[in-house]
Design a protein around this motif. Sequence first.
Motif, mmCIF file in Angstrom:
data_model
loop_
_atom_site.group_PDB
_atom_site.id
_atom_site.type_symbol
_atom_site.label_atom_id
_atom_site.label_comp_id
_atom_site.label_asym_id
_atom_site.label_seq_id
_atom_site.Cartn_x
_atom_site.Cartn_y
_atom_site.Cartn_z
ATOM 1 N N ARG A 29 -43.593 -0.808 103.162
ATOM 2 C CA ARG A 29 -44.534 0.055 102.439
ATOM 3 C C ARG A 29 -43.792 0.986 101.480
ATOM 4 N NH1 ARG A 29 -45.909 4.587 101.235
ATOM 5 N NH2 ARG A 29 -44.135 5.373 102.413
ATOM 6 N N HIS A 30 -44.018 0.795 100.196
ATOM 7 C CA HIS A 30 -43.444 1.686 99.177
ATOM 8 C C HIS A 30 -44.526 1.945 98.144
ATOM 9 C CE1 HIS A 30 -39.647 0.611 100.938
ATOM 10 N NE2 HIS A 30 -39.794 -0.661 100.596
ATOM 11 N N THR A 31 -44.530 3.139 97.573
ATOM 12 C CA THR A 31 -45.404 3.392 96.424
ATOM 13 C C THR A 31 -44.884 2.540 95.264
ATOM 14 O OG1 THR A 31 -45.809 5.639 97.187
ATOM 15 C CG2 THR A 31 -46.240 5.182 94.856
ATOM 16 N N ASN A 32 -45.769 1.759 94.645
ATOM 17 C CA ASN A 32 -45.316 0.860 93.570
ATOM 18 C C ASN A 32 -45.907 1.323 92.235
ATOM 19 O OD1 ASN A 32 -44.823 -1.281 91.786
ATOM 20 N ND2 ASN A 32 -44.706 -2.732 93.489
ATOM 21 N N ARG A 33 -45.051 1.858 91.355
ATOM 22 C CA ARG A 33 -45.514 2.381 90.059
ATOM 23 C C ARG A 33 -45.285 1.380 88.925
ATOM 24 N NH1 ARG A 33 -42.980 6.418 92.937
ATOM 25 N NH2 ARG A 33 -44.360 8.110 93.575
ATOM 26 N N GLY A 34 -44.993 0.143 89.276
ATOM 27 C CA GLY A 34 -44.724 -0.881 88.268
ATOM 28 C C GLY A 34 -45.986 -1.649 87.885
ATOM 29 N N HIS A 190 -50.370 5.604 94.343
ATOM 30 C CA HIS A 190 -51.192 6.825 94.403
ATOM 31 C C HIS A 190 -51.325 7.406 93.006
ATOM 32 C CE1 HIS A 190 -50.276 6.878 98.729
ATOM 33 N NE2 HIS A 190 -49.081 6.505 98.344
ATOM 34 N N MET A 191 -52.535 7.803 92.638
ATOM 35 C CA MET A 191 -52.764 8.406 91.309
ATOM 36 C C MET A 191 -53.731 9.584 91.474
ATOM 37 S SD MET A 191 -53.120 4.977 88.963
ATOM 38 C CE MET A 191 -52.767 5.782 87.406
ATOM 39 N N ASN A 192 -53.173 10.755 91.720
ATOM 40 C CA ASN A 192 -54.033 11.888 92.074
ATOM 41 C C ASN A 192 -54.197 12.917 90.966
ATOM 42 O OD1 ASN A 192 -54.986 11.468 94.887
ATOM 43 N ND2 ASN A 192 -52.803 11.081 95.155
ATOM 44 N N GLN A 193 -53.919 12.517 89.732
ATOM 45 C CA GLN A 193 -53.992 13.515 88.666
ATOM 46 C C GLN A 193 -55.403 14.046 88.413
ATOM 47 O OE1 GLN A 193 -52.604 10.405 88.304
ATOM 48 N NE2 GLN A 193 -52.799 9.618 86.234
ATOM 49 N N LEU A 225 -61.166 12.663 97.500
ATOM 50 C CA LEU A 225 -60.004 13.337 98.098
ATOM 51 C C LEU A 225 -58.706 12.690 97.636
ATOM 52 C CD1 LEU A 225 -60.843 14.036 101.860
ATOM 53 C CD2 LEU A 225 -60.510 15.697 100.042
ATOM 54 N N LEU A 226 -58.663 11.363 97.599
ATOM 55 C CA LEU A 226 -57.423 10.643 97.275
ATOM 56 C C LEU A 226 -57.752 9.429 96.407
ATOM 57 C CD1 LEU A 226 -56.074 10.837 100.893
ATOM 58 C CD2 LEU A 226 -54.840 11.784 98.937
ATOM 59 N N THR A 227 -56.920 9.188 95.416
ATOM 60 C CA THR A 227 -57.160 8.088 94.470
ATOM 61 C C THR A 227 -55.898 7.222 94.365
ATOM 62 O OG1 THR A 227 -58.466 9.662 93.194
ATOM 63 C CG2 THR A 227 -57.960 7.572 92.120
ATOM 64 N N PRO A 241 -36.288 8.250 98.235
ATOM 65 C CA PRO A 241 -35.388 9.052 99.080
ATOM 66 C C PRO A 241 -36.058 9.503 100.384
ATOM 67 C CG PRO A 241 -35.390 9.857 96.810
ATOM 68 C CD PRO A 241 -36.459 8.825 96.902
ATOM 69 N N ARG A 242 -35.281 9.573 101.436
ATOM 70 C CA ARG A 242 -35.764 10.035 102.741
ATOM 71 C C ARG A 242 -34.733 10.976 103.347
ATOM 72 N NH1 ARG A 242 -39.851 8.028 101.540
ATOM 73 N NH2 ARG A 242 -41.276 6.758 102.764
ATOM 74 N N ARG A 243 -35.200 11.945 104.145
ATOM 75 C CA ARG A 243 -34.290 12.770 104.928
ATOM 76 C C ARG A 243 -33.886 11.998 106.181
ATOM 77 N NH1 ARG A 243 -38.151 16.895 103.637
ATOM 78 N NH2 ARG A 243 -37.404 17.943 101.781
HETATM 79 C C1 FMN Z 1 -51.295 12.584 99.460
HETATM 80 C C2 FMN Z 1 -50.363 11.884 98.499
HETATM 81 C C3 FMN Z 1 -50.570 11.998 97.134
HETATM 82 C C4 FMN Z 1 -49.718 11.366 96.214
HETATM 83 N N1 FMN Z 1 -49.972 11.435 94.867
HETATM 84 C C5 FMN Z 1 -49.186 10.756 94.000
HETATM 85 C C6 FMN Z 1 -49.492 10.708 92.604
HETATM 86 O O1 FMN Z 1 -50.481 11.292 92.147
HETATM 87 N N2 FMN Z 1 -48.686 9.999 91.784
HETATM 88 C C7 FMN Z 1 -47.605 9.312 92.258
HETATM 89 O O2 FMN Z 1 -46.904 8.691 91.471
HETATM 90 N N3 FMN Z 1 -47.289 9.319 93.579
HETATM 91 C C8 FMN Z 1 -48.057 10.027 94.454
HETATM 92 N N4 FMN Z 1 -47.791 9.999 95.798
HETATM 93 C C9 FMN Z 1 -46.691 9.170 96.256
HETATM 94 C C10 FMN Z 1 -45.519 9.974 96.687
HETATM 95 O O3 FMN Z 1 -44.887 10.506 95.557
HETATM 96 C C11 FMN Z 1 -44.638 9.004 97.450
HETATM 97 O O4 FMN Z 1 -45.301 8.709 98.652
HETATM 98 C C12 FMN Z 1 -43.262 9.535 97.740
HETATM 99 O O5 FMN Z 1 -42.541 9.539 96.539
HETATM 100 C C13 FMN Z 1 -42.572 8.665 98.786
HETATM 101 O O6 FMN Z 1 -42.447 7.348 98.322
HETATM 102 P P1 FMN Z 1 -42.950 6.072 99.119
HETATM 103 O O7 FMN Z 1 -44.434 6.165 99.239
HETATM 104 O O8 FMN Z 1 -42.511 4.918 98.271
HETATM 105 O O9 FMN Z 1 -42.277 6.065 100.460
HETATM 106 C C14 FMN Z 1 -48.619 10.621 96.703
HETATM 107 C C15 FMN Z 1 -48.423 10.510 98.083
HETATM 108 C C16 FMN Z 1 -49.280 11.113 98.976
HETATM 109 C C17 FMN Z 1 -49.021 10.961 100.464
#
Ligand code: FMN
Length: 250
Positions: A29-34, A190-193, A225-227, A241-243
Amino acid sequence: MTLLPDGARIDVTTGPPVGSPLYDAIGERHTNRGPFEDKPVATSTLVDLAGLSGVQVRWILDPEPRAAMSRLLIDAAAALCADEQQSRDNFAWFRGGNDDVQRHRDGLSLGGQGFGPLMLAVAKLLPASSREAGDQFWLKQTITVHTATAAAYGVITTNTPDDRATQLTAGRLLERIHLTAASQGIALHHMNQVTERIDRERSTGAVATFGPRFASLLPPGEQPLLTFRVGYPVRDGAPSPRRDVAQVVR
Ligand SMILES: Cc1cc2nc3c(=O)[nH]c(=O)nc-3n(C[C@H](O)[C@H](O)[C@H](O)COP(=O)(O)O)c2cc1C
């Protein structure tokens, strides 16, 4: 696990291992911005609401509402960049180089921007970008990649947005959806703007523009709440990055 009143608390005890497909997906699971492929996603397979109440997911799939959501996301990104305080708050999370990543072990890094290998190599050689350049880059990516290639948008909604238990439940649902997507090879970004701009307009006393526009895309009375967007990825997402465990577990 207890969620409230003192924040979430998880007590860990020893016991036999219990298998779970979502647990198995954690490493994927990774946030994918590509960019995502031009291929539909069966969104209903991503949602399991069992045990979670007060929240639901609305999918924005059809071309017309999807285009309206894209415009809303682009306008919110532009408004956020034009708002100096929000721009500064965003930039504070950007880790320009490896030294910065190692020092903070959190935030946004170049590796998490969804670049192809060549672009990533070039970006890593450049000096840490300025706030203005970072804003312009994000806005351009929002227009040309994020909204242009979203197969669908998901919105977690509720009728009780200010309730703490609801907010934690929404986070749990988001995590479930993201892990389920990962287990099926589907990417999530995630796109919460827009909700950030809704809160910003409220807290500064500005005329509400983003709230009514978002509301027009959702069932009456439901608050976002979340988009996020989903799709089949052109490239796999990269770890962020992670701690260290020892830095976060007491
Ligand atoms: C509640 C929440 C809101 C987030 N909103 C955004 C966002 O608006 N844009 C974005 O690029 N990433 C957003 N993120 C993604 C985080 O930046 C991302 O989870 C973090 O960098 C860790 O990366 P990973 O998800 O790949 O482990 C959001 C994550 C969470 C949990």
